[in-house]
Design a protein around this motif. Structure first.
Motif: not given
Ligand code: C5P
Length: 213
Positions: A14-15, A18, A21-22, A28, A30, A70
């Motif tokens: 996940g990290t 992210e 994506a940046e 992005h 999840d 979240r």
């Protein structure tokens, strides 16, 4: 460009997704959050004989744009509930279109989950399969939870992760395995910056090879 990032619980996917994506300025998704939201919708029905039907109805009623907050979605309990609804074929089908459409938007996207490179978007331009040993994953998840002020029983957390892995890997409707054309990235010994550098190097390598005349 579509980037698929798959891997087990707390592998860092996940990290990493992210971060990618940046880095590439892509939207992005999840996808675990979708399963987690459905799991929370039927949290009180886990022991019910109608659990499967209720989970299917919940998945079909899910509005991906209006998920719970979240903090609730990322709780350990929501992860376990998600893995219970995720074994139901109709639940997966109900959410596949949304995920595919997200992937196929103009310009591309980064999606992370379990079956992005195998089922949701087998035509993804770059596929990463992220792994890390169970102890490292437990420790990362424990620190995330502790950072939120929660007390963590590491022994119980370790077993919860192993149990979730087992359910996910055995999921007959899951597609949770490394696609033949996926790049394996083991993050056991990498911190997040090092893992992101490794992932960017893989993506850049694929793009460079594709652009070669
Ligand atoms: O990735 P995350 O830990 O948030 O996922 C929660 C659960 O949702 C997983 O353990 C898995 O059972 C399910 N899942 C799935 N397919 C995906 C994403 C998540 O089956 N693409």
């Amino acid at each position: 460009m579509i980037i698929a990032v798959d891997g087990p619980a707390a592998s860092g996917k996940g990290t990493l997704a992210e971060g990618l994506a940046e880095h590439y300025q892509l939207p992005h998704l999840d996808t675990g959050l979708l399963y987690r939201a459905v799991g929370l919708m039927v949290a009180d029905d886990l022991e019910s004989p109608d659990f499967t039907e209720r989970a299917i109805a919940a998945a079909r009623a899910l509005k991906p744009g209006q998920l719970p907050e979240r903090k609730q979605l990322t709780s350990a309990g929501a992860g376990v509930l998600a893995s219970h609804v995720a074994v139901i074929r109709e639940v997966r089908e109900a959410m596949r279109d949304y995920q595919r459409n997200f992937a196929l938007q103009p310009g591309g996207a980064v999606l992370d989950g379990r079956d992005i490179g195998t089922v949701v978007c087998p035509e993804a331009d770059v596929k990463l399969f992220i792994v890390a040993d169970s102890k490292a994953r437990m420790e990362r998840r424990a620190r995330q939870l502790e950072a939120r002020g929660l007390t963590v029983d590491r022994y119980a957390l370790y077993h919860q992760i192993e149990e979730r892995d087992a359910r996910d890997s055995a999921n007959p409707n899951g597609g949770f395995y490394k696609a033949d054309d996926a790049h394996l990235l083991d993050t056991t010994l990498l911190d997040i910056q090092a893992a992101l550098r490794a992932a960017v190097a893989i993506v850049d390598g694929v793009v460079a090879r594709r652009e070669k005349p």
